[in-house]
Design a protein around this motif. Structure first.
Motif, mmCIF file in Angstrom:
data_model
loop_
_atom_site.group_PDB
_atom_site.id
_atom_site.type_symbol
_atom_site.label_atom_id
_atom_site.label_comp_id
_atom_site.label_asym_id
_atom_site.label_seq_id
_atom_site.Cartn_x
_atom_site.Cartn_y
_atom_site.Cartn_z
ATOM 1 N N ASP A 38 -1.571 85.421 7.527
ATOM 2 C CA ASP A 38 -2.320 84.889 8.660
ATOM 3 C C ASP A 38 -2.691 86.050 9.573
ATOM 4 O O ASP A 38 -2.006 87.079 9.602
ATOM 5 C CB ASP A 38 -1.469 83.879 9.442
ATOM 6 C CG ASP A 38 -1.365 82.539 8.728
ATOM 7 O OD1 ASP A 38 -2.186 82.276 7.824
ATOM 8 O OD2 ASP A 38 -0.453 81.763 9.065
ATOM 9 N N LEU A 39 -3.765 85.871 10.326
ATOM 10 C CA LEU A 39 -4.136 86.852 11.346
ATOM 11 C C LEU A 39 -3.527 86.432 12.674
ATOM 12 O O LEU A 39 -3.428 85.247 12.972
ATOM 13 C CB LEU A 39 -5.655 86.901 11.494
ATOM 14 C CG LEU A 39 -6.444 87.217 10.236
ATOM 15 C CD1 LEU A 39 -7.934 87.072 10.512
ATOM 16 C CD2 LEU A 39 -6.119 88.625 9.747
ATOM 17 N N VAL A 40 -3.133 87.414 13.465
ATOM 18 C CA VAL A 40 -2.655 87.145 14.830
ATOM 19 C C VAL A 40 -3.492 87.993 15.772
ATOM 20 O O VAL A 40 -3.539 89.221 15.635
ATOM 21 C CB VAL A 40 -1.163 87.481 14.983
ATOM 22 C CG1 VAL A 40 -0.734 87.342 16.434
ATOM 23 C CG2 VAL A 40 -0.319 86.582 14.083
ATOM 24 N N ALA A 75 5.778 89.728 19.915
ATOM 25 C CA ALA A 75 6.345 88.425 20.257
ATOM 26 C C ALA A 75 5.926 87.339 19.279
ATOM 27 O O ALA A 75 6.533 86.269 19.237
ATOM 28 C CB ALA A 75 5.941 88.036 21.680
ATOM 29 N N MET A 76 4.878 87.600 18.497
ATOM 30 C CA MET A 76 4.450 86.640 17.471
ATOM 31 C C MET A 76 5.099 86.976 16.122
ATOM 32 O O MET A 76 4.841 86.303 15.122
ATOM 33 C CB MET A 76 2.924 86.671 17.307
ATOM 34 C CG MET A 76 2.113 86.378 18.557
ATOM 35 S SD MET A 76 2.279 84.677 19.170
ATOM 36 C CE MET A 76 1.382 83.745 17.907
ATOM 37 N N ALA A 138 1.718 84.205 5.807
ATOM 38 C CA ALA A 138 1.107 82.923 6.169
ATOM 39 C C ALA A 138 2.170 81.908 6.568
ATOM 40 O O ALA A 138 3.178 81.724 5.875
ATOM 41 C CB ALA A 138 0.276 82.390 4.996
ATOM 42 N N GLY A 139 1.978 81.295 7.735
ATOM 43 C CA GLY A 139 2.902 80.274 8.214
ATOM 44 C C GLY A 139 4.138 80.800 8.911
ATOM 45 O O GLY A 139 4.993 80.020 9.335
ATOM 46 N N ALA A 141 4.269 83.046 11.706
ATOM 47 C CA ALA A 141 4.172 83.524 13.086
ATOM 48 C C ALA A 141 5.228 82.821 13.945
ATOM 49 O O ALA A 141 5.530 81.643 13.738
ATOM 50 C CB ALA A 141 2.778 83.246 13.638
ATOM 51 N N LEU A 143 6.259 81.192 17.339
ATOM 52 C CA LEU A 143 5.575 80.592 18.484
ATOM 53 C C LEU A 143 6.535 80.459 19.659
ATOM 54 O O LEU A 143 7.731 80.683 19.538
ATOM 55 C CB LEU A 143 5.011 79.227 18.081
ATOM 56 C CG LEU A 143 4.178 79.220 16.795
ATOM 57 C CD1 LEU A 143 3.551 77.850 16.576
ATOM 58 C CD2 LEU A 143 3.102 80.299 16.840
ATOM 59 N N ALA A 202 9.706 82.868 20.614
ATOM 60 C CA ALA A 202 9.725 84.178 21.268
ATOM 61 C C ALA A 202 8.567 84.291 22.238
ATOM 62 O O ALA A 202 7.536 83.631 22.095
ATOM 63 C CB ALA A 202 9.648 85.302 20.226
#
Lengths: 308, 308
Positions: A38-40, A75-76, A138-139, A141, A143, A202
């Protein structure tokens, strides 16, 4: 010299980043993401006389603009990769730009972040917007919303140093460690990258530990309690400010760029030399209670807010 | 109200975008890219009194901030997907923010672009930075650097209208079509998305056709010639300005947000109702020659540049 030339001259670096197909110089950057990630994306803006004093060095402004974004990426639980810069200046001065670009580089290079694009414009005040895009499995991150009742609340490093350094400088004083903590905050990117699968939630500490932890608890729909005796206070902060000021700076000073997170205490990743301190517990309900010697302490949030 | 609340209140929209795992409200946005696609990232900043007059409506400022970025995405042959906003304001006024957000929405929604994050800050001047990330089949982004000798040079739509509209407004006059072309430029996103595999190089016309085409030719290491009689001039522009002004506006007015591209003339995609005009040819050498009735015309670039 138009803005395009400006960007090229001061910000272009040789890069062999395999994930950057096209960097600065076209209508846009072309980036190649890894599969199954995934992109953040995070963006943070620094404005003169609001987020930094007019006399802050260009190096420090550039450094900070990157560090505050890296902290959000950390933090992600993500890995930072690509950065863009939107820079508004009253005038284009070579010495200012060189120093600023060096600060930007200094913060970015340590984490393998490539500047891939940007826009430089003239305006009546200095505004620095940096956006960093990173990636994460992916999946995976982390929150703000995943804290569970019974989790332990942790914070990395020590809190209050940066605000203390800022207050000392404003008063014409200095203390080497505290000044450095203010001028060159270190985003906890490496540790943040290990928190996936361990931390349930976080947030990075930018507005102040109290305010930021409140946001995390509120997003998770839970309450929390912290023990003020457990707050990690540096020796430098202890020796420079009295106990009440230490507490105010630690809880509401902000600009710490440490990570505050919740986790099962039995499930922490190795933090190496980075101190990680348990400061409290997640519990049912809402709100954040501060305790000292087991008794509730009345604490009023005074974390920094814009447009208050 | 802190900046976080501001963003939530005015900019959050219900979205069922499947490619947005986490939108506004956490430390960062979490986005899920499609496999086998490259990312294309663009960023463009509008500053009060530089890129827009202080009396431009908030709706138009928001619309324009998105449209100029969409135009860059179109010039890369990409599909726009995710947007972030860094907004600096002197004050947080509800009516201003509502109107601005409506303009932002209006330009973004037409192309399925989701606002996924941002930062709102206080400052002494209005600065609007929008970043859009799109995607394109891996390896298929259209660059400025691919023009080949013998290619035909094309431009979409008509050029000069927007600058004409701007000049009329500044003089206290108006002409409906030209004013609309200035206030609500339409990025050629749909056609740009069809240009992959057909265009050898592309750029969007923001600084002015002459300057922007020069950049494309220079990036490609080739020269070019255009026939001034072929420039697509709207009926409204013809009826409002004299011939010399038409030419100046078409070549150097800027803010057109049309696409200028090079391609084999036998290999053009269907442009539907959008006019696409051949204006010249790519040839060996360097520089851009303007011709009229087959003779060289001396034309001095006066496209808009910052920090000149």
């Amino acid at each position: 010299v138009d803005e395009f030339e400006l960007i090229r001259r001061y910000f272009v670096r040789d890069s062999d980043a395999r994930d950057v197909c096209v960097g600065i110089g076209d209508d846009g950057a072309v980036l190649r993401p890894d599969p199954d990630r995934d992109l953040v994306t995070v963006v943070d803006t620094l404005v003169e006389n609001v987020h930094f004093a007019a006399d802050m060095s260009p190096f420090d402004i550039g450094y900070r603009a990157v560090a505050v974004n890296l902290s959000d990426i950390a933090a992600m639980g993500a890995r930072p990769r690509w950065m863009t810069l939107a820079l508004t200046l009253r005038e284009a001065r070579a010495d200012w730009l060189e120093d600023f670009a060096a600060g930007l580089d200094s913060a970015a290079a340590a984490h393998g972040v490539t500047l891939v694009g940007g826009d430089t414009t003239r305006g009546e005040c200095i505004v620095v917007s940096v956006q960093i895009t990173g990636d994460v499995a992916a999946g995976s991150a982390i929150l703000r919303s995943g804290a569970r009742v019974g989790d332990t609340i942790f914070v990395t490093g020590t809190v209050g140093d940066s605000a203390a350094g800022r207050e000392l400088l404003a008063a014409g004083r200095e203390q080497e460690f505290l000044t450095r903590r203010f001028r060159h905050p270190i985003a906890r990117v490496e540790f943040g990258g290990k928190l996936g699968g361990a931390a349930t939630a976080a947030i990075d500490v930018s507005d102040g530990l109290y305010t930021d932890l409140e946001k995390l608890l509120s997003a998770s729909g839970v309450g929390g309690v912290i023990d003020l005796e457990c707050l990690p206070i540096s020796a430098a902060l202890r020796s420079t400010f009295d106990r009440e000021a230490q507490r105010r700076l630690a809880l509401s000073g902000g600009d710490d760029y440490e990570l505050c997170f919740t986790a099962d205490a039995a499930n922490l990743p190795d933090s190496g030399e980075l101190m990680v301190t348990a400061i409290g517990k997640v519990r049912p309900g809402a709100g954040l209670e501060c305790r000292e010697a087991g008794k509730t302490v009345d604490y009023t949030d005074s974390g920094y807010r814009h447009f208050k």
